[in-house]
Design a protein around this motif. Structure first.
Motif, PDB file in Angstrom:
ATOM      1  N   VAL A  11       0.779  -1.552   0.275  1.00  0.00           N
ATOM      2  CA  VAL A  11       0.262   0.005  -0.083  1.00  0.00           C
ATOM      3  C   VAL A  11       0.836   1.657   0.439  1.00  0.00           C
ATOM      4  CG1 VAL A  11      -1.942   1.238   0.938  1.00  0.00           C
ATOM      5  CG2 VAL A  11      -1.634  -1.233   1.634  1.00  0.00           C
ATOM      6  N   ALA A  14       0.962   4.683   2.404  1.00  0.00           N
ATOM      7  CA  ALA A  14       0.240   4.347   3.781  1.00  0.00           C
ATOM      8  C   ALA A  14       0.186   5.082   5.021  1.00  0.00           C
ATOM      9  CB  ALA A  14       0.354   2.872   4.068  1.00  0.00           C
ATOM     10  N   GLY A  19      -4.737   6.178   3.455  1.00  0.00           N
ATOM     11  CA  GLY A  19      -3.642   4.668   3.374  1.00  0.00           C
ATOM     12  C   GLY A  19      -3.840   3.860   3.798  1.00  0.00           C
ATOM     13  N   ALA A  23      -4.431   0.097   4.778  1.00  0.00           N
ATOM     14  CA  ALA A  23      -3.148  -0.395   5.164  1.00  0.00           C
ATOM     15  C   ALA A  23      -3.853  -1.732   6.056  1.00  0.00           C
ATOM     16  CB  ALA A  23      -2.188   0.211   5.522  1.00  0.00           C
ATOM     17  N   VAL A  35       3.583  -1.245   4.541  1.00  0.00           N
ATOM     18  CA  VAL A  35       3.015   0.044   4.770  1.00  0.00           C
ATOM     19  C   VAL A  35       4.310   0.919   3.831  1.00  0.00           C
ATOM     20  CG1 VAL A  35       2.781   1.959   6.396  1.00  0.00           C
ATOM     21  CG2 VAL A  35       2.012  -0.803   6.723  1.00  0.00           C
TER      22      VAL A  35
END
Length: 252
Positions: A11, A14, A19, A23, A35
């Motif tokens: 993602v 994130a 975001g 995640a 992440v």
């Protein structure tokens, strides 16, 4: 349903807001999450929170517009998790220091950061993870976009909207090319999100909410839930689609 057990998800962007919500939800559904954020401290905070809940996550700070950095960090994370990336959520889309100005007041150089981030940032990440997905016969690409991509607005966001319009076109063509390999690619076009409260005065927020049928701003965990569906086995029949996720509002 919508289990992501055994999957690895990347993602981007994130480390905060939407975001972080994406995640978090993907991890709750069982994915091991990479992440990503431009800033290490933000990525580390979200990854730590996921692990505190019992999920699996690693922080990976890199600039998605830097292709070599994407390769380096994604391959390192895949090695750590012992598996290729199965799910990519291209969420990074707000350039640092973003500003809104009418087109007539912009210089060509000012266009570069939002275009690079939204188009080349997405391209880089897809390019790096796509072969693993196709070779495995399964993969999910979710592109976060905005209603601004398809609705003209007089609010000084032509740079941002152009980037989002361009990446939406890319994702539709990607879906047509990769469906035969079990890889789907869809677009989630968001409306106004709760993080606006950090950027605008209350009066402006109230004016915006008045235009949204559900009478509230979007919630990051709800966006994450939509991404979890698009990342799941159960969404395999959906590809090349743009889903408006905006509380029923007309973009303004």
């Amino acid at each position: 349903m919508f289990s992501l057990e055994g999957r690895v998800a990347l993602v981007t962007g994130a480390g905060q807001s939407v975001g972080a919500g994406i995640a978090t939800v993907l991890a709750r559904q069982g994915a091991a999450v990479i992440v990503n954020d431009l800033f290490a401290d933000r990525a580390e905070k979200v990854a730590a929170a996921i692990e505190e809940e019992g999920g699996r996550a690693i922080a990976s700070a890199f600039d998605v517009t830097d292709y070599d950095a994407v390769v380096e960090h994604v391959r390192a994370a895949e090695t750590l998790f012992g598996r290729h990336v199965d799910v990519l959520v291209n969420n990074a889309g707000i350039a640092e220091g973003r500003f809104n100005l009418p087109f007539r007041q912009l210089t060509p150089e000012q266009w570069r950061a939002p275009i690079d981030l939204n188009i080349f940032g997405a391209f880089n990440c897809v390019q790096v993870v796509l072969e693993g997905m196709c070779d495995a016969g399964w993969g999910r690409v979710v592109q976060i976009s905005s209603g601004s991509a398809r609705t003209g607005q007089n609010i000084g966001v032509s740079m941002y909207a152009t980037g989002k319009s361009g990446v939406e076109g890319f994702i539709r063509h990607l879906a047509a090319e990769t469906g035969q390999f079990g890889v789907t690619a869809n677009i989630l076009a968001l409306g106004h999100q709760k993080n606006l409260e950090e950027k605008m005065p209350e009066e402006m927020i109230n004016d915006i909410i008045a235009t949204i049928p559900i009478r509230r701003l979007g919630d990051a965990i709800e966006v994450g839930a939509a991404c979890a569906y698009l990342a799941s086995d159960e969404s395999g029949g959906m590809t090349g689609q743009t889903i408006d996720f905006n509380g029923g509002s007309q973009t303004r």
